[in-house]
Motif scaffolding. Structure first.
Motif, short mmCIF file in Angstrom:
data_model
loop_
_atom_site.label_atom_id
_atom_site.label_comp_id
_atom_site.label_asym_id
_atom_site.label_seq_id
_atom_site.Cartn_x
_atom_site.Cartn_y
_atom_site.Cartn_z
N MET A 286 0.82 -1.21 0.00
CA MET A 286 0.00 0.00 0.00
C MET A 286 0.85 1.26 0.00
SD MET A 286 -2.50 1.30 2.96
CE MET A 286 -1.09 1.35 4.05
N GLY A 287 1.90 1.24 0.85
CA GLY A 287 2.80 2.39 0.88
C GLY A 287 3.49 2.63 -0.44
N LEU A 288 3.75 1.54 -1.18
CA LEU A 288 4.40 1.67 -2.49
C LEU A 288 3.47 2.38 -3.47
CD1 LEU A 288 6.00 -1.90 -2.78
CD2 LEU A 288 7.18 0.26 -2.29
N ILE A 289 2.19 2.01 -3.43
CA ILE A 289 1.19 2.66 -4.29
C ILE A 289 1.08 4.13 -3.89
CG2 ILE A 289 -1.25 2.66 -4.97
CD1 ILE A 289 -1.25 -0.38 -4.04
N GLN A 290 1.06 4.36 -2.58
CA GLN A 290 0.94 5.73 -2.07
C GLN A 290 2.07 6.62 -2.59
OE1 GLN A 290 0.88 5.97 2.19
NE2 GLN A 290 0.71 8.19 2.22
N ARG A 291 3.30 6.08 -2.56
CA ARG A 291 4.45 6.86 -3.02
C ARG A 291 4.31 7.24 -4.49
NH1 ARG A 291 9.46 6.42 -0.21
NH2 ARG A 291 10.45 6.34 -2.25
N GLU A 292 3.81 6.31 -5.31
CA GLU A 292 3.66 6.59 -6.74
C GLU A 292 2.62 7.69 -6.98
OE1 GLU A 292 5.68 5.41 -9.03
OE2 GLU A 292 6.70 4.24 -7.47
N ILE A 293 1.55 7.66 -6.20
CA ILE A 293 0.49 8.68 -6.36
C ILE A 293 1.02 10.05 -5.92
CG2 ILE A 293 -1.80 9.40 -5.55
CD1 ILE A 293 -2.49 6.38 -5.28
N GLN B 84 4.10 11.03 -5.80
CA GLN B 84 5.13 11.42 -6.78
C GLN B 84 4.53 12.14 -7.98
OE1 GLN B 84 8.42 9.06 -6.60
NE2 GLN B 84 9.13 11.10 -7.16
N ARG B 85 3.27 11.77 -8.31
CA ARG B 85 2.62 12.37 -9.48
C ARG B 85 1.71 13.53 -9.12
NH1 ARG B 85 4.43 7.65 -10.23
NH2 ARG B 85 5.27 6.98 -12.24
N GLY B 86 1.97 14.11 -7.95
CA GLY B 86 1.33 15.40 -7.66
C GLY B 86 0.01 15.36 -6.91
N ALA C 27 -10.40 10.90 -3.09
CA ALA C 27 -10.55 9.51 -3.55
C ALA C 27 -10.00 8.56 -2.49
CB ALA C 27 -9.80 9.30 -4.86
N LEU C 28 -10.52 7.33 -2.49
CA LEU C 28 -10.01 6.28 -1.60
C LEU C 28 -9.30 5.22 -2.42
CD1 LEU C 28 -13.06 5.67 0.81
CD2 LEU C 28 -11.19 7.31 1.05
N VAL C 29 -8.24 4.67 -1.85
CA VAL C 29 -7.52 3.55 -2.47
C VAL C 29 -7.38 2.47 -1.39
CG1 VAL C 29 -5.39 2.78 -3.58
CG2 VAL C 29 -6.24 5.10 -4.01
N THR C 30 -7.82 1.27 -1.70
CA THR C 30 -7.74 0.18 -0.73
C THR C 30 -6.87 -0.95 -1.27
OG1 THR C 30 -9.00 -1.48 0.50
CG2 THR C 30 -9.88 -0.86 -1.63
N THR C 31 -6.23 -1.68 -0.37
CA THR C 31 -5.53 -2.89 -0.80
C THR C 31 -6.20 -4.11 -0.17
OG1 THR C 31 -3.90 -2.63 0.98
CG2 THR C 31 -3.30 -1.76 -1.17
N ALA D 100 0.50 1.01 -10.25
CA ALA D 100 0.32 2.16 -9.34
C ALA D 100 0.41 3.49 -10.11
CB ALA D 100 1.32 2.11 -8.19
N PRO D 101 1.40 3.65 -11.05
CA PRO D 101 1.39 4.87 -11.86
C PRO D 101 0.12 5.03 -12.70
CG PRO D 101 3.55 3.82 -11.98
CD PRO D 101 2.65 2.87 -11.24
N GLN D 102 -0.45 3.91 -13.18
CA GLN D 102 -1.71 4.00 -13.92
C GLN D 102 -2.81 4.59 -13.05
OE1 GLN D 102 -2.72 0.07 -15.33
NE2 GLN D 102 -1.37 0.19 -17.11
N VAL D 103 -2.90 4.10 -11.82
CA VAL D 103 -3.92 4.62 -10.90
C VAL D 103 -3.65 6.11 -10.63
CG1 VAL D 103 -4.71 4.54 -8.50
CG2 VAL D 103 -4.59 2.45 -9.84
N ALA D 104 -2.39 6.47 -10.44
CA ALA D 104 -2.05 7.88 -10.23
C ALA D 104 -2.53 8.71 -11.42
CB ALA D 104 -0.55 8.04 -10.02
N GLY D 105 -2.34 8.20 -12.63
CA GLY D 105 -2.79 8.90 -13.84
C GLY D 105 -4.31 9.06 -13.88
N LEU D 106 -5.03 8.02 -13.47
CA LEU D 106 -6.49 8.09 -13.47
C LEU D 106 -6.98 9.08 -12.41
CD1 LEU D 106 -7.17 4.26 -13.94
CD2 LEU D 106 -7.51 6.07 -15.64
N LEU D 107 -6.29 9.12 -11.27
CA LEU D 107 -6.65 10.10 -10.23
C LEU D 107 -6.40 11.52 -10.74
CD1 LEU D 107 -5.11 8.27 -7.13
CD2 LEU D 107 -7.55 8.66 -7.53
N GLN D 108 -5.30 11.70 -11.48
CA GLN D 108 -5.01 13.01 -12.08
C GLN D 108 -6.10 13.38 -13.08
OE1 GLN D 108 -1.09 12.09 -13.60
NE2 GLN D 108 -0.14 13.62 -12.26
N ALA D 109 -6.50 12.40 -13.91
CA ALA D 109 -7.54 12.64 -14.92
C ALA D 109 -8.85 13.04 -14.25
CB ALA D 109 -7.74 11.39 -15.77
#
Lengths: 99, 166
Positions: free
Chosen positions: A1-8, A10-12, B47-51, B146-155
């Motif tokens: 989860m923390g790894l995903i958090q860091r990526e998000i 990182q992208r602002g 937004a919420l993100v769950t694992t 994870a970067p894909q999800v970050a991109g969707l959150l940005q979108a």
């Protein structure tokens, strides 16, 4: 989860996580985290315990306002069961501005 | 739906899970990314993100056969209709989460905060992973999904994300 958090992050997008595994969070070093010594599978509390769930969610949102150092990990003081949650969510103010 | 012995062990003997984490060398990080909050929470889209392995019943379940986990994710709507969602995650006892998803993914609570004006609004979609990820799936998670999800959150122009594990 923390790894995903860091990526998000990182992208602002500012992020906060709730963790129940302190060792893992210390290793991963997400930007902001709150630790609860609670059972796995219950980061926001018990089923149907609306005020307990709201307390943790509001603490998480408030941390976005109050934490200023990357890698901050704070231990929340709440006990799993022996804690009165009635009225607690209302005491957590989210209306401070971002710094 | 009955939890496995490993699930029981991790749920009831926390120090075992902590010890497992201490040996989880692949994820140790030095520098920490940082993005400050830009507006008052009352104006933020959250937004919420769950694992915790939550997904809709018409989405493919997470892969439980791969011992190194499943780094993929599922998009979730802001409201989970009863009977239209489930949890696929063999590594924790999710009977309580099936009874009330808010203990792992507090969408109802987030909606209440939006209704009360404490946050601006609930994001149009939320994201779910299955948190047990190891080996080659770690770089796939950090380099791709994870970067894909970050991109969707940005979108979706999300201003803040709250993450929580199982």
């Amino acid at each position: 989860m923390g790894l995903i958090q860091r990526e998000i992050e990182q992208r602002g997008i500012p992020t906060i996580s709730v963790t129940i595994n302190r060792t893992l969070t210390e290793a991963v070093r997400p930007p902001r985290a709150l630790f609860l010594r609670w059972p796995f599978g219950h980061p926001f509390g018990d089923p149907g315990a609306r005020e307990q769930q709201m307390t943790v969610l509001k603490e998480a949102l408030r941390a976005l306002l109050t934490m200023t150092q990357p890698g901050t990990l704070v231990d929340l003081p709440y006990k799993w069961r022996r804690q009165v949650y009635a009225g607690l969510p209302e005491s957590i103010r989210l209306d401070a501005g971002p710094r | 739906m009955r939890p496995s012995f490993l699930t029981w062990l991790f749920s009831h003997v926390p120090w075992l899970a902590e010890r497992w984490a201490a040996h989880y060398e692949g994820v140790k990080s030095a520098d920490v990314p940082w993005t400050p909050l830009r507006k008052p929470l009352a104006q933020c889209r959250v937004a919420l993100v769950t694992t915790a392995g939550v997904h809709l019943t018409d989405q493919p379940p997470f892969d439980m056969k791969d011992k190194q986990g499943d780094p993929s994710f599922r998009e979730l709507p802001p409201t989970l209709e009863p009977g239209r969602w489930t949890i696929t995650h063999d590594y924790y006892d999710h009977r309580d989460a099936l009874a009330d998803v808010n203990i792992v993914l507090p969408l109802d609570r987030l909606r209440e905060l939006a209704a009360a004006g404490e946050i601006g609004e609930v994001a149009p979609r939320h994201f779910s992973f299955m948190g047990h990820i190891d080996g080659p799936h770690i770089p796939e998670l950090t380099g791709r999904t994870a970067p894909q999800v970050a991109g969707l959150l940005q979108a979706d122009r999300v201003d803040a994300a709250v993450l929580a594990p199982a």
